[in-house]
Design a protein around this motif. Structure first.
Motif, mmCIF file in Angstrom:
data_model
loop_
_atom_site.group_PDB
_atom_site.id
_atom_site.type_symbol
_atom_site.label_atom_id
_atom_site.label_comp_id
_atom_site.label_asym_id
_atom_site.label_seq_id
_atom_site.Cartn_x
_atom_site.Cartn_y
_atom_site.Cartn_z
ATOM 1 N N GLN A 176 0.852 -1.192 0.000
ATOM 2 C CA GLN A 176 0.000 0.000 0.000
ATOM 3 C C GLN A 176 0.893 1.249 0.000
ATOM 4 O OE1 GLN A 176 -3.436 -0.028 -0.265
ATOM 5 N NE2 GLN A 176 -3.030 -2.214 -0.605
ATOM 6 N N LEU B 108 2.395 4.775 0.784
ATOM 7 C CA LEU B 108 2.272 5.683 1.928
ATOM 8 C C LEU B 108 2.500 7.131 1.519
ATOM 9 C CD1 LEU B 108 4.177 3.683 4.702
ATOM 10 C CD2 LEU B 108 1.718 3.741 4.247
ATOM 11 N N SER C 108 1.156 12.866 -0.478
ATOM 12 C CA SER C 108 0.720 11.864 0.494
ATOM 13 C C SER C 108 -0.265 10.892 -0.128
ATOM 14 C CB SER C 108 0.079 12.537 1.708
ATOM 15 O OG SER C 108 -0.463 11.583 2.586
ATOM 16 N N LYS C 109 -0.078 9.611 0.156
ATOM 17 C CA LYS C 109 -1.041 8.579 -0.218
ATOM 18 C C LYS C 109 -1.855 8.141 0.997
ATOM 19 C CE LYS C 109 0.715 8.622 -4.347
ATOM 20 N NZ LYS C 109 -0.014 9.217 -5.492
ATOM 21 N N ARG C 110 -1.135 8.017 2.132
ATOM 22 C CA ARG C 110 -1.785 7.671 3.400
ATOM 23 C C ARG C 110 -1.015 8.336 4.521
ATOM 24 N NH1 ARG C 110 -1.743 1.358 3.729
ATOM 25 N NH2 ARG C 110 -1.767 1.864 5.945
#
Length: 594
Positions: free
Chosen positions: A260, A262, A310-312
């Motif tokens: 995933q 981040l 930012s992704k997460r």
């Protein structure tokens, strides 16, 4: 050729989506010099307090190589300054972009003569001149200057930039299909881990050497066991172009947790007013203390730049179980050559701590932070800090002679500051009114010394600085010094081609002025050390009076005068590169500054 509006649309779209290619006319810009295309630095390369904002174009380690306009347009501005880009040309193009050519040795004759006239008009060698589009139109490939090594350059090259004309935001020049071959992927050299329960300035990173196995990068132990529940990673990495071993900056870095995404950083464009945020992108303290650049794969709380996407969250990894988690770090250059580092991490609360926890911190980013003692005050506004710091303070010594305060220490210069720190010191002795304008505050650290003229504020003195360190106030009544032209009543300079002065002062030179027979005479000051006049038509043969006036930052002045004579012999040669290209013809104009 694409219209400017289409280019702007592509820029906006591609900044949001990394995978979207920039689309430009392949042949819009040409290479600015005629040698085999090569670079010594790329866009986004890490520098002290800034990212590199263009390409450093190779000039075969020589000066006076002809420099050409990259496309049709007009010369919109020139600058002449002791540091920065030295002598530079800015060309506006009809597609809404501007190209910049820095560290030049000399402008083409038609432009150079106009600049010299303006320098004498303003009585300043350090100058910035704007032009209208009708004054100096240029066509693609037209000779505009000779290359050099002026300003902040440490060796011959041409600094080449592409900017959005309206916003002045610098764009990575590689998007314009310039002829630099690059089939070489970036290289990992080191991995670093941080405890994100702590400030980066309250710890030393845990380092892991990286090795390459065939086409993969690995750690010696592919499983990291840690008792840290909140962690962040950083990397040391570099990139090269084909046929060169010169280490350049990487274009992007991204981190994945269990596949995933981040967070990522991408160096595709940059404003000059945000380039200081490089100090939040790297472990500044580690670099300051002699280590290499470690690029953070998490965003510090006080970082307001636009490099991270930012992704997460902010890139911080929270380990709330004891499972084994996969980490993948991917780095790329702008040609999509990519390298990956893969490893695993597992939380174990029973392990010995690898990082010791520091005391509670009281200076935090996003707050106005104030420190007050009875004789020392410090103010840091809400945008100055990237991460939390401890307000370490001490004082030593007493006023003595010209020194009017103790020596105060606050923090450490290994902690970066965005903007300025306000410092106020209360002198430990009474200051006569006539000396309140002669007070200087000196800031020191292990590497640098800075001086600022102090403002008198009702028994306190105040100044602004860029760094933490040691601060002390003193009175400066000493005038600047300068080397002598000679001791004779009339000095003979028949064999001399130039006059050189080296002003010196205990707190800093504010201004230098020379007059020949009562008229201002231009001395150059490239790189800020010597002031140099090369004999030209403004100093004909005969006897002349030279007057020099030097002023320091608190107004102490030194004036020197000499009589000298020059007799006919071999005529003095004008300084400058040989005319390897004909002068660029310009349209008639008033040559007035905008």
């Amino acid at each position: 050729m694409l219209h400017g509006s289409k280019i702007i649309i592509c820029l906006i779209f591609s900044l949001k989506i990394y995978s979207q290619s920039f689309v430009y006319s392949k042949d819009y810009f040409r290479w600015p010099v005629d040698n085999k295309p090569g670079i010594v630095a790329n866009f986004g390369e890490l520098r002290s307090n800034h990212w590199h904002m263009g390409l450093d174009v190779r000039t075969d380690q020589k000066v006076n190589m002809p420099v050409h306009a990259a496309a049709d347009g007009y010369i919109a501005k020139i600058t002449v300054q002791p540091f920065g880009y030295g002598q530079a040309i800015y060309i506006n193009h009809p597609n809404g972009l501007t190209t910049v050519y820095g560290h030049l040795n000399k402008f083409f004759p038609g432009l150079d003569s106009v600049v010299v006239v303006e320098q004498y008009k303003q009585q300043s060698w350090n100058i910035e001149v704007d032009f209208t589009k009708d004054q100096f139109p240029v066509h693609k490939g037209q000779f505009v200057a000779w290359s050099g090594s002026t300003g902040g350059s440490q060796g011959p090259h041409v600094h080449f930039e592409v900017r959005n004309t309206e916003t002045q935001r610098c764009i990575n020049p590689y998007f314009f299909n310039l002829p630099i071959a690059d089939k070489v992927p970036p290289v990992f050299t080191k991995l670093a881990m941080y405890d994100r329960d702590l400030s980066v300035y309250d710890q030393n990173p845990i380092l892991f050497p990286v090795k390459k196995s065939k086409d993969r990068y690995l750690l010696k132990d592919t499983l990291i066991r840690t008792n840290l529940s909140k962690i962040g990673f950083a990397i040391e990495a570099y990139d090269c172009v084909s046929g060169s071993t010169s280490p350049n900056g990487i274009y992007s870095g991204r981190i994945f947790l269990d596949e995933q995404p981040l967070i990522e950083f991408v160096l595709d464009s940059m404003d000059y007013n945000e380039t200081d945020y490089v100090n939040a992108h790297v472990d500044y303290k580690y670099r300051y203390n002699g280590g290499p650049y470690l690029q953070l794969l998490f965003k510090l709380p006080g970082d307001q730049g636009r490099v991270y996407r930012s992704k997460r969250g902010d890139g911080k990894i929270i380990l709330n179980d004891t499972n084994v988690h996969a980490i993948r770090i991917q780095i790329s250059d702008i040609k999509r050559n990519t390298s990956e580092l893969n490893f695993k991490i597992k939380y174990n609360s029973n392990l010995e701590p690898l990082v010791s926890h520091a005391p509670h911190k009281s200076f935090d980013p996003g707050n106005v932070n104030i420190f007050e003692e009875n004789d020392f005050e410090l103010y840091v506004d809400e945008d100055c800090l990237y991460d939390s710091i401890q307000p370490i303070f001490d004082r030593s010594g007493q006023p003595d002679g010209d020194v009017i305060s103790s020596l105060f220490r606050f923090g450490d210069a290994s902690i970066p500051v965005h903007g300025e720190i306000n410092i106020r010191i209360k002198p430990g002795v009474d200051i006569p009114k006539e000396l309140t304008e002669k007070i200087v505050i000196k800031r020191t650290d292990r590497k640098n010394i800075n001086y600022r003229k102090a403002d008198w504020q009702k028994a306190w003195v105040a100044a602004k600085f860029d760094d933490f360190g040691f601060y002390q106030a003193f009175i400066d009544t000493a005038s600047p010094s300068v080397n002598s032209l000679g001791n004779a009543d009339t000095i003979e300079l028949n064999s001399s081609k130039r006059i050189v002065f080296y002003p010196n002062d205990n707190s800093g030179i504010k201004s230098f002025r020379a007059e020949l027979d009562g008229e201002w005479l231009m001395f150059t000051n490239d790189k800020g050390a010597a002031w140099i006049y090369n004999f030209d038509e403004r100093c004909p043969y005969g006897v002349h009076r030279l007057k020099v006036r030097i002023e320091d930052i608190v107004g102490n002045v030194t004036v020197k005068e000499w009589w000298f004579k020059r007799n006919p012999g071999s005529p003095p040669k004008k300084k400058g590169a040989p005319m390897s290209h004909p002068p660029l013809r310009k349209k008639k104009s008033t040559n007035k500054k905008k």
